[in-house]
Design a protein around this motif. Structure first.
Motif, short mmCIF file in Angstrom:
data_model
loop_
_atom_site.label_atom_id
_atom_site.label_comp_id
_atom_site.label_asym_id
_atom_site.label_seq_id
_atom_site.Cartn_x
_atom_site.Cartn_y
_atom_site.Cartn_z
N THR A 72 47.17 59.35 -12.07
CA THR A 72 47.92 60.00 -11.14
C THR A 72 49.15 59.25 -10.50
OG1 THR A 72 46.39 58.82 -9.36
CG2 THR A 72 45.79 61.11 -10.19
N ASP A 73 49.08 57.81 -10.63
CA ASP A 73 50.31 57.36 -10.18
C ASP A 73 51.49 56.91 -10.91
OD1 ASP A 73 49.09 55.53 -11.86
OD2 ASP A 73 49.19 53.74 -10.53
N GLY A 74 51.52 57.71 -12.22
CA GLY A 74 52.46 57.64 -13.08
C GLY A 74 52.53 56.54 -14.00
N HIS A 75 51.68 55.69 -13.79
CA HIS A 75 51.61 54.48 -14.88
C HIS A 75 50.56 54.78 -15.96
CE1 HIS A 75 52.97 52.49 -11.29
NE2 HIS A 75 53.33 51.62 -11.90
N ASP A 76 51.10 55.57 -16.86
CA ASP A 76 50.22 56.23 -17.97
C ASP A 76 49.99 55.34 -19.37
OD1 ASP A 76 52.90 56.46 -18.63
OD2 ASP A 76 53.00 58.43 -18.81
N ILE A 77 50.28 53.92 -19.11
CA ILE A 77 50.14 53.01 -20.30
C ILE A 77 49.45 51.67 -19.92
CG2 ILE A 77 51.28 51.71 -22.12
CD1 ILE A 77 53.59 53.48 -22.05
N ASP A 78 48.28 51.66 -20.61
CA ASP A 78 47.57 50.33 -20.22
C ASP A 78 47.52 49.64 -21.33
OD1 ASP A 78 45.77 48.71 -18.93
OD2 ASP A 78 43.90 49.85 -19.59
N CYS A 79 47.87 48.35 -20.91
CA CYS A 79 48.34 47.15 -22.22
C CYS A 79 48.35 45.88 -21.70
CB CYS A 79 49.62 47.43 -22.67
SG CYS A 79 51.01 47.00 -21.45
N ARG A 80 48.46 44.91 -22.87
CA ARG A 80 48.55 43.47 -22.57
C ARG A 80 49.77 42.73 -22.93
NH1 ARG A 80 44.86 39.62 -21.44
NH2 ARG A 80 43.17 40.92 -21.66
N LEU A 81 50.47 42.29 -21.78
CA LEU A 81 51.79 41.75 -22.10
C LEU A 81 51.65 40.22 -22.15
CD1 LEU A 81 53.91 43.77 -19.39
CD2 LEU A 81 53.99 44.07 -21.77
N ASP A 82 51.99 39.70 -23.41
CA ASP A 82 52.05 38.35 -23.63
C ASP A 82 52.63 37.30 -22.26
OD1 ASP A 82 50.91 38.74 -26.12
OD2 ASP A 82 52.97 38.78 -27.17
N GLY A 83 51.99 36.53 -21.85
CA GLY A 83 52.41 35.61 -20.66
C GLY A 83 52.18 36.45 -19.23
N TYR A 84 51.62 37.72 -19.40
CA TYR A 84 51.50 38.13 -18.20
C TYR A 84 49.94 38.79 -17.99
CZ TYR A 84 56.54 37.98 -17.92
OH TYR A 84 57.94 37.64 -17.85
N GLY A 85 49.21 39.08 -18.87
CA GLY A 85 48.17 39.51 -18.84
C GLY A 85 48.02 41.26 -19.03
N PRO A 86 46.88 41.78 -18.60
CA PRO A 86 46.65 43.09 -18.65
C PRO A 86 47.49 43.78 -17.53
CG PRO A 86 44.83 42.11 -17.97
CD PRO A 86 45.64 40.84 -18.23
N MET A 87 48.33 44.90 -17.77
CA MET A 87 49.03 45.60 -16.99
C MET A 87 49.14 46.95 -17.32
SD MET A 87 52.71 44.09 -15.91
CE MET A 87 51.91 42.59 -15.40
N LYS A 88 49.54 47.86 -16.28
CA LYS A 88 49.77 49.31 -16.62
C LYS A 88 51.26 49.46 -16.41
CE LYS A 88 45.31 51.01 -14.96
NZ LYS A 88 44.65 51.99 -14.06
N LEU A 89 51.75 50.32 -17.19
CA LEU A 89 53.09 50.59 -17.26
C LEU A 89 53.64 52.26 -17.19
CD1 LEU A 89 54.21 48.19 -20.28
CD2 LEU A 89 54.81 47.47 -17.63
#
Length: 117
Positions: free
Chosen positions: A92-109
């Motif tokens: 619902t908030d527009g963050h439609d990708i769930d992933c893990r970024l190297d050096g940052y950890g899990p994140m929604k983009l």
């Protein structure tokens, strides 16, 4: 003109009765507008990146602009890769990708700030 299959039983023997479409197999009645709305909802469910490429679960993406991380002083730089993404079509908030970024950890983009790698 080709009539759509029945949305209830998927029978191909539908016919028109005035403004309604009728299935003789299960007696389901619906309008052509309902069929169009269902087809457009299926097309809207496709998540595309900033360039217009269709994204799938497990794809690798690259960030295309610097992103500030909320609640932190760090910045995600252009070109940061995320592997094995998971799509969230009902976000619902527009963050439609769930992933893990190297050096940052899990994140929604958001899909508007990435491109398919």
């Amino acid at each position: 003109m080709s009539l759509p299959n029945c949305p209830k039983c998927d029978a191909e023997y539908t016919y028109e009765d005035g403004a309604l479409l009728v299935c003789p197999m299960c007696a389901h009645e619906w309008t052509a507008a309902e069929t169009d709305a269902a087809q457009s909802a299926e097309q809207d469910a496709v998540i595309r990146d900033a360039v217009g490429n269709e994204l799938q679960d497990g794809d690798a993406v690259t960030v295309i602009k610097d992103l500030k991380v909320k609640g932190s002083s760090t910045v995600i730089k252009v070109g940061t890769k995320a592997k094995s993404i998971r799509l969230l079509p009902d976000a619902t908030d527009g963050h439609d990708i769930d992933c893990r970024l190297d050096g940052y950890g899990p994140m929604k983009l958001k899909s508007s700030v990435v491109k398919k790698a």
